[in-house]
Design a protein around this motif. Sequence first.
Motif, PDB file in Angstrom:
ATOM      1  N   LEU A   1      19.699   5.555   3.140  1.00 58.68           N
ATOM      2  CA  LEU A   1      18.779   4.558   3.390  1.00 58.68           C
ATOM      3  C   LEU A   1      17.846   4.652   4.651  1.00 58.68           C
ATOM      4  O   LEU A   1      16.560   4.343   4.403  1.00 58.68           O
ATOM      5  N   ASN A   2      18.396   5.099   5.844  1.00 56.50           N
ATOM      6  CA  ASN A   2      17.663   5.177   6.922  1.00 56.50           C
ATOM      7  C   ASN A   2      16.449   6.293   6.896  1.00 56.50           C
ATOM      8  O   ASN A   2      15.140   5.916   7.196  1.00 56.50           O
ATOM      9  N   HIS A   3      16.720   7.242   5.982  1.00 57.21           N
ATOM     10  CA  HIS A   3      15.737   8.338   5.831  1.00 57.21           C
ATOM     11  C   HIS A   3      14.808   7.823   4.874  1.00 57.21           C
ATOM     12  O   HIS A   3      13.302   7.862   5.127  1.00 57.21           O
ATOM     13  N   PHE A   4      15.228   6.911   4.021  1.00 57.49           N
ATOM     14  CA  PHE A   4      14.295   6.430   3.041  1.00 57.49           C
ATOM     15  C   PHE A   4      13.273   5.403   3.669  1.00 57.49           C
ATOM     16  O   PHE A   4      12.115   5.184   3.547  1.00 57.49           O
ATOM     17  N   GLU A   5      13.898   4.601   4.884  1.00 48.73           N
ATOM     18  CA  GLU A   5      13.092   3.711   5.242  1.00 48.73           C
ATOM     19  C   GLU A   5      11.913   4.577   6.288  1.00 48.73           C
ATOM     20  O   GLU A   5      10.817   3.963   6.648  1.00 48.73           O
ATOM     21  N   ASN A   6      12.494   5.461   6.894  1.00 52.40           N
ATOM     22  CA  ASN A   6      11.636   6.293   7.671  1.00 52.40           C
ATOM     23  C   ASN A   6      10.444   6.742   6.746  1.00 52.40           C
ATOM     24  O   ASN A   6       9.128   6.825   7.261  1.00 52.40           O
ATOM     25  N   TRP A   7      10.647   7.265   5.737  1.00 57.83           N
ATOM     26  CA  TRP A   7       9.583   7.942   4.916  1.00 57.83           C
ATOM     27  C   TRP A   7       8.679   6.848   4.308  1.00 57.83           C
ATOM     28  O   TRP A   7       7.550   6.991   4.496  1.00 57.83           O
ATOM     29  N   SER A   8       9.166   5.639   4.045  1.00 55.66           N
ATOM     30  CA  SER A   8       8.310   4.638   3.658  1.00 55.66           C
ATOM     31  C   SER A   8       7.322   3.918   4.916  1.00 55.66           C
ATOM     32  O   SER A   8       6.383   3.690   4.599  1.00 55.66           O
ATOM     33  N   THR A   9       7.967   4.147   5.907  1.00 55.98           N
ATOM     34  CA  THR A   9       7.162   3.939   7.073  1.00 55.98           C
ATOM     35  C   THR A   9       6.105   4.584   7.245  1.00 55.98           C
ATOM     36  O   THR A   9       4.680   4.222   7.522  1.00 55.98           O
ATOM     37  N   LEU A  10       6.319   5.906   7.230  1.00 54.12           N
ATOM     38  CA  LEU A  10       5.613   6.995   7.279  1.00 54.12           C
ATOM     39  C   LEU A  10       4.175   6.907   6.078  1.00 54.12           C
ATOM     40  O   LEU A  10       2.865   6.862   6.464  1.00 54.12           O
ATOM     41  N   MET A  11       4.621   6.733   4.982  1.00 52.90           N
ATOM     42  CA  MET A  11       3.697   6.861   4.003  1.00 52.90           C
ATOM     43  C   MET A  11       2.641   5.356   3.964  1.00 52.90           C
ATOM     44  O   MET A  11       1.462   5.604   3.567  1.00 52.90           O
ATOM     45  N   THR A  12       3.155   4.307   4.563  1.00 53.02           N
ATOM     46  CA  THR A  12       2.368   3.108   4.401  1.00 53.02           C
ATOM     47  C   THR A  12       1.609   3.096   5.713  1.00 53.02           C
ATOM     48  O   THR A  12       0.483   2.469   5.852  1.00 53.02           O
ATOM     49  N   SER A  13       1.875   4.105   6.831  1.00 50.21           N
ATOM     50  CA  SER A  13       1.157   3.894   8.312  1.00 50.21           C
ATOM     51  C   SER A  13      -0.280   4.579   7.800  1.00 50.21           C
ATOM     52  O   SER A  13      -0.194   5.446   6.945  1.00 50.21           O
TER      53      SER A  13
ATOM     54  N   ASP B   3       0.810  -1.206  -0.135  1.00 46.41           N
ATOM     55  CA  ASP B   3       0.080  -0.053   0.008  1.00 46.41           C
ATOM     56  C   ASP B   3       1.025   1.191  -0.017  1.00 46.41           C
ATOM     57  O   ASP B   3       0.633   2.161   0.704  1.00 46.41           O
ATOM     58  N   LEU B   4       1.908   1.363  -0.741  1.00 45.59           N
ATOM     59  CA  LEU B   4       2.500   2.463  -0.984  1.00 45.59           C
ATOM     60  C   LEU B   4       2.611   2.931  -2.493  1.00 45.59           C
ATOM     61  O   LEU B   4       3.164   2.726  -3.308  1.00 45.59           O
ATOM     62  N   SER B   5       1.496   3.930  -2.695  1.00 47.55           N
ATOM     63  CA  SER B   5       1.438   4.609  -3.908  1.00 47.55           C
ATOM     64  C   SER B   5       0.684   5.925  -3.784  1.00 47.55           C
ATOM     65  O   SER B   5      -0.022   6.104  -2.805  1.00 47.55           O
ATOM     66  N   PHE B   6       1.141   7.010  -4.762  1.00 47.03           N
ATOM     67  CA  PHE B   6       0.587   8.270  -4.407  1.00 47.03           C
ATOM     68  C   PHE B   6       0.658   8.958  -5.783  1.00 47.03           C
ATOM     69  O   PHE B   6       1.209   8.555  -6.495  1.00 47.03           O
ATOM     70  N   ASP B   7      -0.067  10.090  -5.913  1.00 47.16           N
ATOM     71  CA  ASP B   7      -0.095  10.855  -7.077  1.00 47.16           C
ATOM     72  C   ASP B   7       0.781  11.909  -6.697  1.00 47.16           C
ATOM     73  O   ASP B   7       0.967  12.596  -5.597  1.00 47.16           O
ATOM     74  N   SER B   8       1.316  12.604  -7.917  1.00 43.22           N
ATOM     75  CA  SER B   8       2.337  13.749  -7.708  1.00 43.22           C
ATOM     76  C   SER B   8       2.113  14.720  -8.534  1.00 43.22           C
ATOM     77  O   SER B   8       2.137  14.741  -9.907  1.00 43.22           O
ATOM     78  N   TYR B   9       1.417  15.726  -7.968  1.00 43.53           N
ATOM     79  CA  TYR B   9       0.800  17.075  -8.837  1.00 43.53           C
ATOM     80  C   TYR B   9       1.811  18.074  -8.738  1.00 43.53           C
ATOM     81  O   TYR B   9       2.265  18.196  -7.754  1.00 43.53           O
ATOM     82  N   MET B  10       1.879  19.009  -9.779  1.00 48.07           N
ATOM     83  CA  MET B  10       2.729  20.171  -9.600  1.00 48.07           C
ATOM     84  C   MET B  10       1.900  21.174  -8.564  1.00 48.07           C
ATOM     85  O   MET B  10       0.679  21.330  -8.533  1.00 48.07           O
ATOM     86  N   VAL B  11       2.840  21.824  -7.995  1.00 48.08           N
ATOM     87  CA  VAL B  11       2.256  22.863  -6.889  1.00 48.08           C
ATOM     88  C   VAL B  11       2.022  24.158  -7.630  1.00 48.08           C
ATOM     89  O   VAL B  11       3.186  24.785  -8.488  1.00 48.08           O
ATOM     90  N   PRO B  12       0.791  24.707  -7.768  1.00 52.98           N
ATOM     91  CA  PRO B  12       0.695  25.757  -8.497  1.00 52.98           C
ATOM     92  C   PRO B  12       1.493  26.837  -8.065  1.00 52.98           C
ATOM     93  O   PRO B  12       1.849  27.122  -6.972  1.00 52.98           O
ATOM     94  N   THR B  13       1.725  27.946  -8.917  1.00 52.68           N
ATOM     95  CA  THR B  13       2.385  28.990  -8.732  1.00 52.68           C
ATOM     96  C   THR B  13       1.933  30.084  -7.447  1.00 52.68           C
ATOM     97  O   THR B  13       2.637  30.295  -6.624  1.00 52.68           O
TER      98      THR B  13
END
Lengths: 227, 107
Positions: free
Chosen positions: A215-227, A114-124
């Motif tokens: 890698l440790n930051h990536f693991e933290n990010w993935s944990t945050l995104m899947t929770s 369950d790690l998926s997301f959309d990536s939209y441009m931030v409007p000006t």
Amino acid sequence: MANHSQFGFQDASSPIMEELVEFHDHALMVALAICSLVLYLLTLMLMEKLSSNTVDAQEVELIWTILPAIVLILLALPSLQILYMMDEIDEPDLTLKAIGHQWYWSYEYTDFKDLSFDSYMVPTTELPQGHFRLLEVDHRVVIPMESPIRIIVTANDVLHSWAIPTLGVKTDAIPGRLNQTSFITTRPGIFYGQCSEICGANHSYMPIVVESTPLNHFENWSTLMTS
Amino acid sequence: QSFKLLGFLDVQSVPCARESVLYGSVGSLVVGLGHFLATSRVRRSCDFAVGGFICTMLGYWFYCRYNLAQHRIQQRMLKEGMRNKILFEGSSLDPERKQTGSERSDS
């Protein structure tokens, strides 16, 4: 990212891009040699009187057959080496899917649950101070640095192209087809790219941002995104 | 500001480019002047000068790029070695520990 009025390549952030930049320099040096020769010959021709005395030119014909062949070999050998290097697939540490839509990208990290997301441009109008116009997105693609990453690129509707110049990556996103590319980021950082296949009204407004972290930051990010 | 030779080669930022062009110019002068002093033929000396420029420039370019590539490989090996030393120092995978262990077992 590119500076304003930048003409050359961005600094390389992957080994393949480093090789491409070196090959580009090599090709330019060969081009300089050829241009110098052509400039000299042109000058000679302009100073020469016209004559129709030449009936046989075996030596010059030999030279202008052998020389271009040598030039082609000088350019083809490193070019083919890099071409095959780009197709090498190491065992990737991470596989993720990039799907092009009108007009945003969506990413699926299928190695995780369950790690998926959309990536939209931030409007000006919503861009924070100091951020880059038409380049920032709400959700970046976070990857571990110095790890082989495999990206599978496809599209949902029309043709798009997933491109990041500093990594030397440009892969077409074709509906109904899965295209594969891989890269390794040599350093941490944030790398920007833009859709590189015309896809409609907002083609210029669907950027790609890759964030390469330890890698440790990536693991933290993935944990945050899947929770 | 970058200086682009013939409008496209940035000699300041491309490694080995500046030296290649300078050595090429010197080589061109040497070959052209040498030929002229030996034969007193202007036209042919100019041809030799241009040929000397191209050959010297490309010759030094290949030599310099080869050395640069070797340095880059050595840099990568050094970086990898330093990282492994920091990672494995004191652990069972430390190569220095394995070496001293084998010296002890020999003695």
